[in-house]
Motif scaffolding. Sequence first.
Motif, PDB file in Angstrom:
ATOM      1  N   LYS A   1      23.014 -23.298 -20.122  1.00 49.54           N
ATOM      2  CA  LYS A   1      24.137 -22.697 -19.364  1.00 49.54           C
ATOM      3  C   LYS A   1      25.504 -23.147 -19.905  1.00 49.54           C
ATOM      4  CE  LYS A   1      21.601 -20.763 -15.920  1.00 49.54           C
ATOM      5  NZ  LYS A   1      20.362 -20.678 -16.726  1.00 49.54           N
ATOM      6  N   LEU A   2      25.553 -23.305 -21.235  1.00 53.76           N
ATOM      7  CA  LEU A   2      26.833 -23.629 -21.868  1.00 53.76           C
ATOM      8  C   LEU A   2      27.270 -22.434 -22.696  1.00 53.76           C
ATOM      9  CD1 LEU A   2      26.097 -27.271 -23.074  1.00 53.76           C
ATOM     10  CD2 LEU A   2      27.542 -26.605 -21.155  1.00 53.76           C
ATOM     11  N   ASP A   3      28.564 -22.330 -22.959  1.00 55.24           N
ATOM     12  CA  ASP A   3      29.103 -21.208 -23.721  1.00 55.24           C
ATOM     13  C   ASP A   3      29.231 -21.617 -25.188  1.00 55.24           C
ATOM     14  OD1 ASP A   3      30.476 -19.190 -24.896  1.00 55.24           O
ATOM     15  OD2 ASP A   3      32.106 -19.125 -23.404  1.00 55.24           O
ATOM     16  N   PRO A   4      28.397 -21.000 -26.085  1.00 56.29           N
ATOM     17  CA  PRO A   4      28.425 -21.386 -27.506  1.00 56.29           C
ATOM     18  C   PRO A   4      29.776 -21.094 -28.168  1.00 56.29           C
ATOM     19  CG  PRO A   4      26.630 -19.825 -27.043  1.00 56.29           C
ATOM     20  CD  PRO A   4      27.443 -19.940 -25.798  1.00 56.29           C
ATOM     21  N   LYS A   5      30.628 -20.307 -27.509  1.00 57.26           N
ATOM     22  CA  LYS A   5      31.951 -20.070 -28.095  1.00 57.26           C
ATOM     23  C   LYS A   5      32.869 -21.242 -27.802  1.00 57.26           C
ATOM     24  CE  LYS A   5      31.921 -15.033 -28.032  1.00 57.26           C
ATOM     25  NZ  LYS A   5      30.999 -14.711 -26.916  1.00 57.26           N
ATOM     26  N   LYS A   6      32.556 -22.004 -26.780  1.00 56.91           N
ATOM     27  CA  LYS A   6      33.433 -23.130 -26.414  1.00 56.91           C
ATOM     28  C   LYS A   6      32.932 -24.472 -26.925  1.00 56.91           C
ATOM     29  CE  LYS A   6      35.481 -21.143 -22.263  1.00 56.91           C
ATOM     30  NZ  LYS A   6      34.925 -20.770 -20.966  1.00 56.91           N
ATOM     31  N   VAL A   7      31.611 -24.625 -26.915  1.00 55.41           N
ATOM     32  CA  VAL A   7      31.085 -25.920 -27.369  1.00 55.41           C
ATOM     33  C   VAL A   7      30.085 -25.738 -28.503  1.00 55.41           C
ATOM     34  CG1 VAL A   7      31.380 -27.163 -25.184  1.00 55.41           C
ATOM     35  CG2 VAL A   7      29.259 -25.911 -25.624  1.00 55.41           C
ATOM     36  N   SER A   8      29.945 -26.777 -29.287  1.00 57.38           N
ATOM     37  CA  SER A   8      28.942 -26.786 -30.348  1.00 57.38           C
ATOM     38  C   SER A   8      28.270 -28.155 -30.314  1.00 57.38           C
ATOM     39  CB  SER A   8      29.604 -26.549 -31.701  1.00 57.38           C
ATOM     40  OG  SER A   8      30.629 -27.510 -31.900  1.00 57.38           O
ATOM     41  N   GLY A   9      27.224 -28.277 -31.113  1.00 58.44           N
ATOM     42  CA  GLY A   9      26.553 -29.575 -31.092  1.00 58.44           C
ATOM     43  C   GLY A   9      25.628 -29.744 -32.274  1.00 58.44           C
ATOM     44  N   PHE A  10      25.292 -30.987 -32.545  1.00 54.38           N
ATOM     45  CA  PHE A  10      24.260 -31.247 -33.558  1.00 54.38           C
ATOM     46  C   PHE A  10      23.088 -31.973 -32.921  1.00 54.38           C
ATOM     47  CE2 PHE A  10      26.967 -35.120 -34.259  1.00 54.38           C
ATOM     48  CZ  PHE A  10      26.001 -36.108 -34.062  1.00 54.38           C
ATOM     49  N   ALA A  11      21.938 -31.852 -33.578  1.00 54.49           N
ATOM     50  CA  ALA A  11      20.741 -32.541 -33.082  1.00 54.49           C
ATOM     51  C   ALA A  11      19.944 -33.063 -34.263  1.00 54.49           C
ATOM     52  CB  ALA A  11      19.884 -31.587 -32.261  1.00 54.49           C
TER      53      ALA A  11
END
Length: 341
Positions: free
Chosen positions: A300-310
């Motif tokens: 439920k996060l907006d990929p246009k606002k946040v990004s991430g690595f794993a």
Amino acid sequence: MSAVVLAQLDAILARATDLISKAPDAEGVEQCDIGLLGRKNGELTAILKTLSSLDEESRKTVGARANQVKNEIEVMINARRREFAALTGAGAIDISEPVLPRPEYGALHPITEVRQNLETFFRGKGFLVLDGPELESEFYNFEALNIPADHPARDMQDTFYIKDHPTLLMRTHTSGMQVRALQMYGAPLAAVVPGRCFRNEATDVRHEHTFYQFEGFVVGENVTLAHLKGTLEAAAQHLYGPQTHVRLRPKFYPFVEPGMNGEVTCVICAGQGCKLCKGTGWLEIFGCGMIHPEVLKAAKLDPKKVSGFAFGLGLTRIAMLKYGVGDVREFNAGDLNFLQQ
Ligand code: DAH
């Protein structure tokens, strides 16, 4: 007159101190008591008896000092009485008791050692250390990680399913905690998840049905691949020393885009090429990438606002490399000969 008596009192105190401290046993302490304070022939008692012959003024000073000396002697005698009682009474230490063989100390399991080492490192970098369920839902283990029911990755990660509970399974990786944790804590979030994982494998020296992973992820605004590389390089150098490099090469994982294979400079040959690294100079120890937009959406996060690595490290593999273990099955066999090395 009183000066003479006062001097006598000092002399008695000095001698009493000496005698009492040198008393060899409980009997000796009682001898001191009788000799100094005894009603009939005690040295101090004798002086107290002469007090009545002094004038009133002297009686006061000498009497006060005599009582003081008496108290001090009593305190010393009682202290030594307790000392000897402790040697013989209940709770006494019996020095003739045979010495027991040295108790056997346990040691941490090699995988626990590697796990704690990495936890300490990442905690120091501000990551949360999270635990997750080993019995996981199909949703978190697969669905939320962009692995739908008909995806071939489900074949590669075949696992143990639970009879009569079609949506539950033994987790195949700790990556399932990505979406769980993001739903719980939201973004920004930096967390690592060590834990036991399971797969339906035919076991051999390199494959085990039960093994350990160490997942990590960071989600927030403007998180980039450079952050991923820097984090992994720091972790690898923490594990294997400052000369260690990290190499990332493209590899497909459904839950990252781009996805990569992470390799570190070979721990045996330092990059020269040897049997362990099959002549390449590199050892593959993790998978990683930028978290797929579908995964962020599942959280439920907006990929246009946040990004991430794993990234996901094989804890079992790291322990094998660190301790030179040739057969992965040793870790779960419970063989003390292996564990006590
Ligand atoms: N979960 C993967 C596995 O079990 C490892 C992995 C690969 C974890 C890429 C990640 C990743 O977080 O980005 O093989």
